[in-house]
Design an enzyme around this catalytic site. Structure first.
Site, PDB file in Angstrom:
ATOM      1  CD  GLU A 137       8.053 -21.358   7.268  1.00  0.00           C
ATOM      2  OE1 GLU A 137       7.886 -22.097   6.299  1.00  0.00           O
ATOM      3  OE2 GLU A 137       9.133 -21.275   7.868  1.00  0.00           O
TER       4      GLU A 137
ATOM      5  CB  CYS B 299      11.022 -17.247  16.272  1.00  0.00           C
ATOM      6  SG  CYS B 299      11.869 -16.441  14.930  1.00  0.00           S
TER       7      CYS B 299
ATOM      8  CB  CYS C 203      12.811  -9.736   3.943  1.00  0.00           C
ATOM      9  SG  CYS C 203      13.754  -8.349   4.625  1.00  0.00           S
TER      10      CYS C 203
ATOM     11  CB  CYS D 265      20.673 -10.394   4.340  1.00  0.00           C
ATOM     12  SG  CYS D 265      20.157  -8.890   5.182  1.00  0.00           S
TER      13      CYS D 265
ATOM     14  CB  CYS E 261      18.577 -14.049   4.947  1.00  0.00           C
ATOM     15  SG  CYS E 261      16.892 -14.131   5.589  1.00  0.00           S
TER      16      CYS E 261
ATOM     17  CB  SER F  21      15.764  -9.064  15.451  1.00  0.00           C
ATOM     18  OG  SER F  21      16.916  -9.196  14.663  1.00  0.00           O
TER      19      SER F  21
ATOM     20  CG  ASN G 233      20.778 -21.966  11.560  1.00  0.00           C
ATOM     21  OD1 ASN G 233      21.245 -22.854  12.255  1.00  0.00           O
ATOM     22  ND2 ASN G 233      20.316 -20.838  12.065  1.00  0.00           N
TER      23      ASN G 233
ATOM     24  CB  CYS H  28      18.020 -17.643  12.470  1.00  0.00           C
ATOM     25  SG  CYS H  28      17.565 -17.021  14.039  1.00  0.00           S
TER      26      CYS H  28
END
Ligand code: SAH
Ligand code: SF4
Length: 360
Positions: free
Chosen positions: A97, A110, A117, A121, A124, A196, A296, A338
Site C-alpha cells: 500500500e 507515504c 516486514c 515490532c 505494527c 525511516s 494508531n 502509520c
C-alpha cells in the site's frame, strides 16, 4: 486474482544509463536511454507505443520485451480529510500500500519498500504479516507516479514509512530515491524525501558515509534498552547505545542536518513522564527533532494515551534543547495511518478492527 500475464522486466526503476544497457541489443543511438526515461518520468507514459519520437519498430520491440507500470490498483480509498490510500497488487499477486496525505501546498506520499516486514515490532500491523519480499526500485517509483496520476496532485514530499524496513532493502530504496529526486525526472526535492528506519545500524553508517541528501528518521519508541527490546525485537541485535552513536555519526557527517527520532506513544508502555525525562537525557547530545506519534489502533492490544497523558509526557520535554512535535492522525476513517496498512483488506480475519482513537 493473480495476474496471469508473463512478467516482463520494468524499466521504471532504471537510470538512463541502465536503460541504455538494457536496450543495447537493439542497436539504437546512445540518447535513446534518456529519451525513454523522460517519457516514463516526465510524460508519465503508460506504454512504449506512446513514445512517438522513437521508431515504430523499436517501440514494438520495447513493448515485447519490457514493461513500464506493473502495479494493479486493487482499492483506492479517499478519506473525509482528503487522505487517499491505494492498495496495489504486484505482478506475482502480492499486495502492498501507499498513502497520500495532502496538507495545504504540501502533498506527502507515504510509500512501501517491502511486502510485509521481518522485524516484528509488537505494535505494527505490517510486522504481524511477516516478510514476503523486497520491492524493486521500479515498484517503489511507480507508487509515486500512479498516486500522482490518480490524485491529480503533484507530490512534493516522500516518506518511506509505508510497509517494510527500507534499510533492509537498501540498494533498491536508494536507487528509487535517486530517481524520484532526479532534476531531469520527477524532481522531488531531495530534502523532502525521508527514509525511516527502525535502526539497522550498519546501514545508518553506510547512509551517513555515502552522504545521501535525503532526510533520515529513526524509529526509537523507547528511551532505554530493556523497554525497546520488549516492543522492538530487533533491539537485541542493534542495541540502543550503538544506535544513538550511529545517529551522532550521521549528524556529524552532515553539518547542517538534523536527524528525526520517531516515538510512537503507547499508553501505559512508554508514555510516562519518567520516559520523557530519559529521552531528554539520551537525545540532548544529538542534533535532532523528536516526533511523537500517538498510537494508531490496529487491534494489537496497544492503545493511544489520552490527550491529558500526552500533555504530562510533554512537560519534561519543554526544556529539551531539541524540537518536539506531535503528529496529528490523518485518514482515520480509512485506516491509512502509520502501522495500520494492510489491516483492513488483508488481515481482516486475523485482527479486530477498532475505530482509531479520536483526538480532541
Ligand atoms: N520500518 C520503518 C518504516 C515503516 S513504519 C520503521 O519502522 O521506521 C513507519 C513508522 O510508523 C515507524 O516509526 C513505525 O514504528 C510507526 N508505526 C508502526 N505502527 C504504528 C502504529 N500502529 N501507530 C503509529 N505508528 C506506528
Ligand atoms: Fe517493520 Fe517498521 Fe513495522 Fe517495525 S514498525 S515491523 S520495522 S514496518
Amino acid at each position: 486474482m493473480k495476474s496471469t500475464t508473463v512478467h516482463r522486466p520494468s524499466l521504471l526503476g532504471e537510470t538512463p544509463e541502465a536503460i541504455q544497457q538494457a536496450i543495447a541489443r537493439f542497436n539504437q543511438p546512445r540518447y535513446r536511454g534518456k529519451q525513454i526515461y523522460k517519457w516514463m518520468h516526465l510524460k508519465n507514459a503508460d506504454s512504449f507505443l506512446e513514445m512517438s519520437d522513437l521508431p515504430l519498430a523499436f517501440r514494438q520491440q520495447l513493448e515485447a520485451h519490457f514493461a513500464i507500470k506493473t502495479l494493479r490498483l486493487v482499492v483506492r480509498e479517499v478519506s473525509r480529510d482528503g487522505t487517499e490510500k491505494y492498495l496495489w497488487e504486484l505482478h506475482d499477486g502480492l499486495r502492498m500500500e501507499s498513502v497520500l496525505i495532502p496538507d495545504g501546498q504540501r502533498v506527502t506520499l507515504c510509500i512501501s519498500s517491502q511486502v510485509g516486514c521481518a522485524l516484528d515490532c509488537q505494535f505494527c500491523a505490517t510486522g504481524r504479516m511477516g516478510f514476503s519480499r523486497n520491492l524493486t526500485s521500479g515498484e517503489i517509483v511507480e507508487q509515486v507516479l500512479r498516486a500522482q496520476q490518480l490524485s491529480g496532485r503533484r507530490i512534493t514530499n516522500i516518506v518511506f514509512m509505508g510497509m517494510g524496513e527500507p534499510f533492509l532493502n537498501y540498494p533498491r530504496v536508494i536507487q528509487a530515491a535517486r530517481i524520484l529526486g532526479d532534476p531531469e525526472g520527477l524532481a522531488i526535492a531531495n530534502k523532502r524525501i525521508t527514509i525511516s528506519t527502525s535502526g539497522i545500524i550498519p546501514k545508518i553508517y553506510q547512509f551517513a558515509r555515502e552522504k545521501h541528501p535525503y532526510g533520515l528518521a529513526i524509529s526509537l519508541h523507547a528511551p532505554n534498552q530493556a523497554l525497546r527490546e520488549q516492543i522492538m525485537p530487533l533491539a537485541e541485535k542493534f542495541p540502543l547505545d550503538e544506535l544513538l552513536a550511529s545517529a551522532r555519526f550521521y549528524v556529524a557527517q552532515h553539518k547542517r542536518l538534523r536527524i528525526t527520532f520517531e516515538y510512537v506513544l503507547l499508553k501505559g508502555v512508554n508514555d510516562e513522564p519518567a520516559h520523557a525525562r530519559e529521552l531528554v537525557r539520551i537525545l540532548s547530545p544529538i542534533r535532532c527533532k523528536l516526533n511523537l506519534i500517538p498510537y494508531n489502533d490496529c487491534g494489537l492490544g496497544f492503545q493511544a494515551p489520552s490527550e491529558e497523558r500526552i500533555q504530562k509526557f510533554l512537560e519534561p520535554l519543554l526544556r529539551a534543547p531539541f524540537t518536539v512535535t506531535v503528529r496529528r492522525n490523518r485518514g482515520n476513517d480509512i485506516q491509512a495511518a502509520c502501522g495500520q496498512l494492510y489491516v483492513k483488506t488483508e488481515a481482516k480475519k486475523r485482527f479486530i478492527i477498532q475505530p482509531a482513537v479520536s483526538e480532541s
